[in-house]
Write a protein that holds these residues in place. Structure first.
Motif, PDB file in Angstrom:
ATOM      1  N   PHE A 229      46.241  69.752   5.629  1.00 33.75           N
ATOM      2  CA  PHE A 229      45.531  69.016   4.569  1.00 33.75           C
ATOM      3  C   PHE A 229      44.371  70.194   3.702  1.00 33.75           C
ATOM      4  CE2 PHE A 229      42.420  69.142   8.281  1.00 33.75           C
ATOM      5  CZ  PHE A 229      41.389  69.535   7.813  1.00 33.75           C
ATOM      6  N   ARG A 230      44.362  69.420   2.439  1.00 33.21           N
ATOM      7  CA  ARG A 230      43.482  70.175   1.510  1.00 33.21           C
ATOM      8  C   ARG A 230      42.540  69.300   1.003  1.00 33.21           C
ATOM      9  NH1 ARG A 230      48.547  72.147  -2.188  1.00 33.21           N
ATOM     10  NH2 ARG A 230      49.741  73.325  -0.595  1.00 33.21           N
ATOM     11  N   TYR A 231      41.183  70.025   1.120  1.00 34.10           N
ATOM     12  CA  TYR A 231      39.930  69.129   0.478  1.00 34.10           C
ATOM     13  C   TYR A 231      39.269  70.267  -0.340  1.00 34.10           C
ATOM     14  CZ  TYR A 231      35.625  66.594   0.410  1.00 34.10           C
ATOM     15  OH  TYR A 231      34.493  66.257  -0.213  1.00 34.10           O
ATOM     16  N   GLY A 232      39.062  69.471  -1.549  1.00 33.04           N
ATOM     17  CA  GLY A 232      38.185  70.325  -2.596  1.00 33.04           C
ATOM     18  C   GLY A 232      36.437  70.003  -1.992  1.00 33.04           C
ATOM     19  N   ILE A 233      36.226  71.129  -1.400  1.00 33.39           N
ATOM     20  CA  ILE A 233      35.020  71.285  -0.961  1.00 33.39           C
ATOM     21  C   ILE A 233      33.911  71.072  -2.140  1.00 33.39           C
ATOM     22  CG2 ILE A 233      32.992  72.507   0.219  1.00 33.39           C
ATOM     23  CD1 ILE A 233      35.190  73.721   1.871  1.00 33.39           C
ATOM     24  N   THR A 234      34.189  71.846  -3.276  1.00 32.20           N
ATOM     25  CA  THR A 234      33.416  71.833  -4.776  1.00 32.20           C
ATOM     26  C   THR A 234      34.557  71.909  -5.530  1.00 32.20           C
ATOM     27  OG1 THR A 234      33.298  74.166  -5.002  1.00 32.20           O
ATOM     28  CG2 THR A 234      31.625  73.306  -3.678  1.00 32.20           C
ATOM     29  N   SER A 235      34.083  71.927  -6.771  1.00 37.86           N
ATOM     30  CA  SER A 235      35.212  71.908  -8.044  1.00 37.86           C
ATOM     31  C   SER A 235      36.053  72.870  -7.977  1.00 37.86           C
ATOM     32  CB  SER A 235      34.326  71.592  -9.087  1.00 37.86           C
ATOM     33  OG  SER A 235      33.813  72.860  -9.414  1.00 37.86           O
ATOM     34  N   ASN A 236      35.697  73.978  -7.574  1.00 41.23           N
ATOM     35  CA  ASN A 236      36.514  75.265  -7.365  1.00 41.23           C
ATOM     36  C   ASN A 236      36.727  76.037  -5.975  1.00 41.23           C
ATOM     37  OD1 ASN A 236      34.020  76.024  -7.601  1.00 41.23           O
ATOM     38  ND2 ASN A 236      34.282  77.209  -9.528  1.00 41.23           N
ATOM     39  N   VAL A 237      36.179  75.435  -5.123  1.00 41.39           N
ATOM     40  CA  VAL A 237      36.356  76.035  -3.549  1.00 41.39           C
ATOM     41  C   VAL A 237      37.050  74.826  -2.881  1.00 41.39           C
ATOM     42  CG1 VAL A 237      35.243  76.845  -1.515  1.00 41.39           C
ATOM     43  CG2 VAL A 237      34.215  77.128  -3.809  1.00 41.39           C
ATOM     44  N   THR A 238      38.245  75.229  -2.054  1.00 46.23           N
ATOM     45  CA  THR A 238      39.136  74.420  -1.283  1.00 46.23           C
ATOM     46  C   THR A 238      39.512  74.725  -0.065  1.00 46.23           C
ATOM     47  OG1 THR A 238      40.345  73.987  -3.436  1.00 46.23           O
ATOM     48  CG2 THR A 238      41.552  73.556  -1.354  1.00 46.23           C
ATOM     49  N   LEU A 239      39.416  73.835   0.837  1.00 48.80           N
ATOM     50  CA  LEU A 239      39.715  73.828   2.320  1.00 48.80           C
ATOM     51  C   LEU A 239      41.026  73.584   2.532  1.00 48.80           C
ATOM     52  CD1 LEU A 239      38.893  74.248   5.199  1.00 48.80           C
ATOM     53  CD2 LEU A 239      38.209  71.854   5.497  1.00 48.80           C
ATOM     54  N   ASN A 240      41.640  74.437   3.098  1.00 47.89           N
ATOM     55  CA  ASN A 240      43.284  74.204   3.636  1.00 47.89           C
ATOM     56  C   ASN A 240      43.148  74.446   4.946  1.00 47.89           C
ATOM     57  OD1 ASN A 240      43.560  74.825   0.880  1.00 47.89           O
ATOM     58  ND2 ASN A 240      45.813  75.078   1.153  1.00 47.89           N
ATOM     59  N   ALA A 241      43.891  73.588   5.874  1.00 46.32           N
ATOM     60  CA  ALA A 241      43.691  73.315   7.157  1.00 46.32           C
ATOM     61  C   ALA A 241      44.942  72.966   7.934  1.00 46.32           C
ATOM     62  CB  ALA A 241      42.700  72.664   7.955  1.00 46.32           C
ATOM     63  N   THR A 242      45.506  73.575   9.026  1.00 45.92           N
ATOM     64  CA  THR A 242      46.659  72.879   9.680  1.00 45.92           C
ATOM     65  C   THR A 242      46.364  72.642  11.030  1.00 45.92           C
ATOM     66  OG1 THR A 242      49.182  73.378   9.906  1.00 45.92           O
ATOM     67  CG2 THR A 242      47.602  75.549   9.978  1.00 45.92           C
ATOM     68  N   ILE A 243      47.100  71.606  11.509  1.00 46.03           N
ATOM     69  CA  ILE A 243      46.991  71.400  13.037  1.00 46.03           C
ATOM     70  C   ILE A 243      48.283  71.240  13.622  1.00 46.03           C
ATOM     71  CG2 ILE A 243      45.850  69.604  14.739  1.00 46.03           C
ATOM     72  CD1 ILE A 243      43.954  68.873  12.503  1.00 46.03           C
ATOM     73  N   ASN A 244      48.427  72.215  14.802  1.00 44.94           N
ATOM     74  CA  ASN A 244      49.858  72.016  15.372  1.00 44.94           C
ATOM     75  C   ASN A 244      50.903  72.398  14.320  1.00 44.94           C
ATOM     76  OD1 ASN A 244      51.388  71.847  17.706  1.00 44.94           O
ATOM     77  ND2 ASN A 244      51.698  69.802  17.237  1.00 44.94           N
TER      78      ASN A 244
ATOM     79  N   ARG B 297      35.844  66.660 -15.902  1.00 44.09           N
ATOM     80  CA  ARG B 297      35.149  66.661 -14.472  1.00 44.09           C
ATOM     81  C   ARG B 297      36.231  67.072 -13.639  1.00 44.09           C
ATOM     82  NH1 ARG B 297      30.831  64.364 -12.459  1.00 44.09           N
ATOM     83  NH2 ARG B 297      30.761  64.087  -9.891  1.00 44.09           N
ATOM     84  N   ALA B 298      35.934  68.077 -12.856  1.00 40.45           N
ATOM     85  CA  ALA B 298      36.870  68.718 -11.832  1.00 40.45           C
ATOM     86  C   ALA B 298      36.982  67.665 -10.475  1.00 40.45           C
ATOM     87  CB  ALA B 298      36.463  69.967 -11.157  1.00 40.45           C
ATOM     88  N   PRO B 299      38.361  67.348 -10.177  1.00 45.28           N
ATOM     89  CA  PRO B 299      38.619  66.527  -8.937  1.00 45.28           C
ATOM     90  C   PRO B 299      38.031  67.241  -7.746  1.00 45.28           C
ATOM     91  CG  PRO B 299      40.526  67.047  -9.859  1.00 45.28           C
ATOM     92  CD  PRO B 299      39.437  67.573 -10.840  1.00 45.28           C
ATOM     93  N   ARG B 300      37.683  66.321  -6.708  1.00 48.74           N
ATOM     94  CA  ARG B 300      37.532  66.970  -5.315  1.00 48.74           C
ATOM     95  C   ARG B 300      38.167  66.096  -4.582  1.00 48.74           C
ATOM     96  NH1 ARG B 300      31.275  67.257  -4.420  1.00 48.74           N
ATOM     97  NH2 ARG B 300      31.830  67.815  -2.289  1.00 48.74           N
ATOM     98  N   ASN B 301      39.565  66.066  -4.699  1.00 49.02           N
ATOM     99  CA  ASN B 301      40.507  65.296  -4.001  1.00 49.02           C
ATOM    100  C   ASN B 301      40.919  65.824  -2.503  1.00 49.02           C
ATOM    101  OD1 ASN B 301      42.079  67.487  -5.131  1.00 49.02           O
ATOM    102  ND2 ASN B 301      43.880  66.517  -4.482  1.00 49.02           N
ATOM    103  N   LEU B 302      41.460  64.650  -1.772  1.00 46.56           N
ATOM    104  CA  LEU B 302      41.716  65.217  -0.275  1.00 46.56           C
ATOM    105  C   LEU B 302      43.366  64.862  -0.501  1.00 46.56           C
ATOM    106  CD1 LEU B 302      41.300  65.652   2.436  1.00 46.56           C
ATOM    107  CD2 LEU B 302      40.850  63.131   2.811  1.00 46.56           C
ATOM    108  N   GLU B 303      44.139  65.979   0.086  1.00 48.46           N
ATOM    109  CA  GLU B 303      45.601  65.918   0.133  1.00 48.46           C
ATOM    110  C   GLU B 303      45.917  66.145   1.724  1.00 48.46           C
ATOM    111  OE1 GLU B 303      47.682  68.117  -2.961  1.00 48.46           O
ATOM    112  OE2 GLU B 303      45.709  68.958  -3.367  1.00 48.46           O
ATOM    113  N   PHE B 304      46.868  65.167   2.203  1.00 49.33           N
ATOM    114  CA  PHE B 304      47.440  65.477   3.487  1.00 49.33           C
ATOM    115  C   PHE B 304      49.157  65.529   3.228  1.00 49.33           C
ATOM    116  CE2 PHE B 304      43.704  63.109   5.038  1.00 49.33           C
ATOM    117  CZ  PHE B 304      43.588  63.735   6.532  1.00 49.33           C
ATOM    118  N   PHE B 305      49.434  66.501   4.270  1.00 45.82           N
ATOM    119  CA  PHE B 305      50.915  66.995   4.477  1.00 45.82           C
ATOM    120  C   PHE B 305      51.324  66.864   5.838  1.00 45.82           C
ATOM    121  CE2 PHE B 305      49.248  69.112   0.985  1.00 45.82           C
ATOM    122  CZ  PHE B 305      50.052  69.150  -0.101  1.00 45.82           C
TER     123      PHE B 305
END
Length: 868
Positions: free
Chosen positions: A287-302, A247-255
């Protein structure tokens, strides 16, 4: 227009036949190329384990490694392609619910000869390496690479476009351990599934490759054979099977990060903005978030990029903007999906692209109009990025998606005028958007892509009417490989539209990319009342790129006069049609002298829209590697007389002399503790004016964890038609001069690693150049047949001589105190000195440079990785 197209057609026919080997090559008419028979696919099977069953110690003594199937038939790619590895290597794979485990044993009959350097993470270094690459999309084009050397130093890469594009700036969070014994050395990999991209399934099949590098033999062994003349890399992978109910994870990562810095600079009496030092603190997150099993959102604030290395120094005397490489991690990591080239090959044309991320966060466009001795201005150095986000991924049906959006701040300058302090806008709010969509067919051998970019600015007042309000570009690209990947067809077509106030479109028309104001401009003209500008760019290429000794191809490019993408892309100029052809020969089998070598020849010709012939060029170049692993290259180029629109910076196009240029260089065996290199370049035009450049260098290892490099560049040259200025009195006088210029730079790099996770890097470069102008002349007949008839003497009273000196350095301590979490300590230094003289005396110039007051920045930055 008909004249230009006719000439292009005739030139293309000539170029076509100069690439006749392409149409005569085996396979293009349906025959199989020699040695192109399909080879069986290797398979390795993973075994399932329970969490905690594998201890990550690099010893491979857990029970699972006794029962997991072993693969041990590694094949050399170098130095003896196709033969079994000189030392035995075994490979095993296991997995649990969250991680993939790989165990590799590198047997060695001389374990005392195993060598590895202790360096910072992701630094390519000499030594013995083991690694794996995983095509978890199973698209035969994309892979995630994980490598470790015998000292435990990690390196990871994102491979795309069948391995032809490698992104070493992609950083995954994973674990590895190594150990040694009397039989050789071992490596154990623990790769979280959260770092891969795949679709959940009951019985998954992934592409898989394993590699071993034996340093003392300069030997590279692959588990699934990788021919040196192959067109791709990922398409030659074997298969990893046995992955059940994954099962592909859909994890949330913060930096999140926190940063503080103190800037030291010369105090300026009376200037409230230059007290001698200032302190800046900042915080933000990615931060990075797995929207689906193989599509990822990467975002940065300031975001903050204070740890990034400074750009190299330069003094640009050309009409064109300098291209600088992107170094900011957010824009570099995973950037391949947003790579949309406009040209082909390398050099200046290879830098042109639809999306140039350095546009985002650039220095402000506007400088306030102020006057008075008691007036002081505090300008922001860069435009602040409020937020940026990108969505990337690939579906099981072969769709690749990339969306990037960024918003930059409305920047303001602080102005102190007497007792009055106020702010003035110097950069408007700007939104940047990029969309990329690609579809794979035929297991990735055919791709069809769509691309689009957009810039939208909120124009706050009349001071910014010179900026385009909106700039949009986009189009389609097609790539097709056939004949066992030996042949390739490439096509792209992009359009652009820029709109805004009349002042903005006037500025674009007059820019160095267009020069519509030229008095001899054909096909189109300068229109001061325009409020928009549009154009097209196209590229076509057909050729043989792999398999066998011979390669070659031909193609053409065109860019209409109104094509403009410099708001979010990078291009030097529009308004041309060109055709090109190349032919090459490669030899990979060692002989009596060479271990391998290659030769290439190129020919090209160009026209402006309207029919003017720009010029032609051709070159011959080659490279080689000797049996003792010394390497070299050389080449010669003949450029015919050219009709240039940039010489007079908006004046009439001018004929400039052709000439001959050459380049050569060598590098000694870089496996040795000390390696030498020497590069030489030179040119002489048809009027006997010359340029020369020598660049010696040395790279060495003082210890296994301490390495350095020094490279010198010394050049001298003459430019007999250097642009000086335009003088408008009773008419327009375009003034050129003879420029004698000398340049010296010394680039130093030192890397010291205390552990695989704690390192210190130093970069420093003094840069000195001086130029003397003489023989000032006015251009009177820019297209005269004889060179001297193009000029008339001119009494110019100015002194444009220059002596420019600059020093930039970075000292960075990097500690990865936890996987994915880093502490940076940074000291940056910069100092600049300028004088209106042409005295080039290195001892005196160095003294003046280091006596100049400098700017110093001390910075501490901490980020931490959280995963949920």
């Amino acid at each position: 227009m008909k004249s230009a197209l006719g000439r292009l057609f005739k030139g293309s026919v000539i170029l076509f036949f100069s690439a006749q080997m392409v149409v005569a090559a085996p396979g293009i008419w349906g025959k199989k190329a020699k040695g192109s028979e399909k080879k069986p696919v290797k398979i390795v099977t993973a075994v399932q384990v329970k969490p905690g069953e594998i201890r990550m110690d690099g010893k491979l003594d857990d029970p699972v490694w006794q029962r997991a199937p072993k693969a041990d038939d590694f094949i050399q790619q170098q130095p003896n392609e196709g033969k079994p590895g000189s030392q035995k290597t075994t490979l095993q794979v296991a997995y649990d619910e969250h991680n993939l485990y790989v165990g590799m044993r590198a047997f060695d009959t001389a374990p005392d000869s195993i060598y590895a350097q202790l360096t910072r993470r992701d630094q390519i270094s000499n030594g013995d390496w083991l690694g794996v690459a995983i095509d978890s999309y199973f698209d035969h084009r994309t892979a995630f690479g994980f490598f470790v050397n015998a000292a435990g130093v990690q390196m990871d890469q994102l491979l795309s476009n069948d391995g032809n594009n490698q992104d070493p700036n992609w950083n995954a969070v994973w674990l590895s351990r190594v150990s040694r014994d009397s039989l050789g050395w071992m490596a154990e990999f623990k790769i979280p599934f959260s770092q891969l991209r795949f679709v959940s399934g009951k019985d998954l099949v992934w592409g898989f490759q394993a590699v071993r590098y034996i340093y003392r033999n300069n030997e590279q062994d692959f588990w699934s054979p990788q021919p040196r003349d192959a067109a791709g890399f990922v398409s030659n992978f074997g298969e990893l099977r046995g992955l059940k109910k994954l099962r592909a994870p859909r994890n949330l990562e913060f930096f999140p990060y926190a940063m503080t810095s103190r800037n030291f600079y010369p105090r300026e009496p009376g200037n409230p903005f230059r007290p001698g030092q200032t302190e800046v603190s900042n915080a933000g997150t990615e931060f990075r978030y797995g929207i689906t099993s193989n599509v990822t959102l990467n975002a940065t604030i300031n975001p903050d990029f204070g740890q990034v290395e400074a750009d190299p120094s330069e003094l640009n005397l050309t009409a064109y903007e300098t291209f600088f490489e992107e170094k900011r991690p957010f824009f570099v990591e995973g950037s391949d999906i947003f790579s949309i080239p406009l040209g082909i090959g390398d050099g200046e044309m290879g830098s042109e692209k639809l999306f140039y991320s350095r546009r985002i966060g650039r220095s402000p466009h506007y400088y306030p109009s102020v006057s008075g001795d008691s007036t002081y201005v505090k300008m922001p150095e860069q435009t602040h990025i409020l937020e940026a986000a990108k969505i990337t991924g690939k579906t099981a049906k072969g769709w690749s998606l990339g969306v990037l959006e960024a918003l930059t701040n409305q920047e303001k300058a602080e102005i102190q005028q007497g007792n009055r302090r106020y702010q003035e806008i110097v950069e408007p709010y700007t939104n940047y958007s990029v969309v990329r969509l690609k579809k794979d067919f035929r297991r990735g051998r055919t791709t069809v892509g769509l691309a689009g970019t957009n810039v939208f600015r909120t124009i706050p007042n009349v001071h910014f009417n010179f900026l385009a309000k909106e700039a949009t570009a986009g189009g389609i690209d097609i790539n097709n490989r056939w004949g066992h990947d030996a042949y390739m067809f490439q096509f792209s077509l992009y359009g652009s539209r820029v709109s805004g106030n009349k002042e903005a479109i006037q500025a674009i028309q007059k820019s160095s990319a267009h020069y519509f104001q030229r008095p001899d401009m054909k096909f189109t003209h300068y229109d001061p009342d325009r409020t928009s500008l549009s154009g097209l760019s196209a590229l076509l290429f057909l050729g043989k790129i792999a398999n066998g000794h011979w390669r070659g191809g031909f193609g053409g490019m065109t860019r209409t006069p109104g094509f403009e993408v410099n708001d979010l892309g990078y291009m030097r100029e529009a308004n041309y049609l060109s055709g090109f052809s190349w032919l090459g020969y490669q030899e990979y089998k060692p002989g009596k002298i060479f271990r391998d070598y290659g030769m290439n020849s190129n020919i090209w010709a160009s026209w402006y829209y309207g029919g003017d012939f720009v010029g032609y060029g051709l070159n011959l170049n080659g490279h080689f590697r000797l049996l003792n692993y010394w390497r070299g290259f050389l080449g010669i180029n003949r450029q015919g007389q050219q009709l240039r629109t940039s010489t007079l910076r908006g004046g009439p196009a001018m004929l400039v002399p052709g000439g001959v240029s050459f380049w050569a260089g060598f590098m000694s065996d870089d496996r040795k503790p000390v390696a030498l290199e020497f590069n030489l370049q030179g040119s002489r035009n048809d009027q006997h004016f010359w340029q020369r450049s020598v660049s010696p260098g040395i790279r060495g290892r003082l210890r296994s964890n301490l390495n350095f490099s020094f490279s010198v560049n010394f050049s001298t040259g003459q430019n007999d038609f250097q642009y000086v200025t335009k003088i408008a009195d009773s008419g327009s006088h375009y003034i050129l001069a003879h420029l004698d210029q000398k340049l010296f730079s010394l680039t130093t790099r030192v890397n010291f690693a205390l552990t695989p996770n704690l390192s210190i890097q130093f970069y420093g470069q003094p840069y000195i150049t001086a130029g003397h102008y003489s023989h000032f002349r006015e251009v009177v007949r820019p297209r005269a047949k004889h060179y001297t008839d193009r000029f008339a003497p001119y009494d110019f009273s100015g002194n444009p001589d220059f002596n420019f000196k600059q020093f930039r350095s970075n000292l960075v301590l990097r500690w990865e105190y936890h996987p994915g979490s880093t502490l940076f300590l940074v000291w940056s230094q910069g100092r600049t000195d300028f004088a209106n003289n042409s005295v080039f005396a290195l001892k005196e110039n160095f003294r003046e440079l280091f006596q100049a007051e400098g700017n110093h920045v001390l910075l501490i930055k901490l980020n931490h990785w959280f995963s949920f």
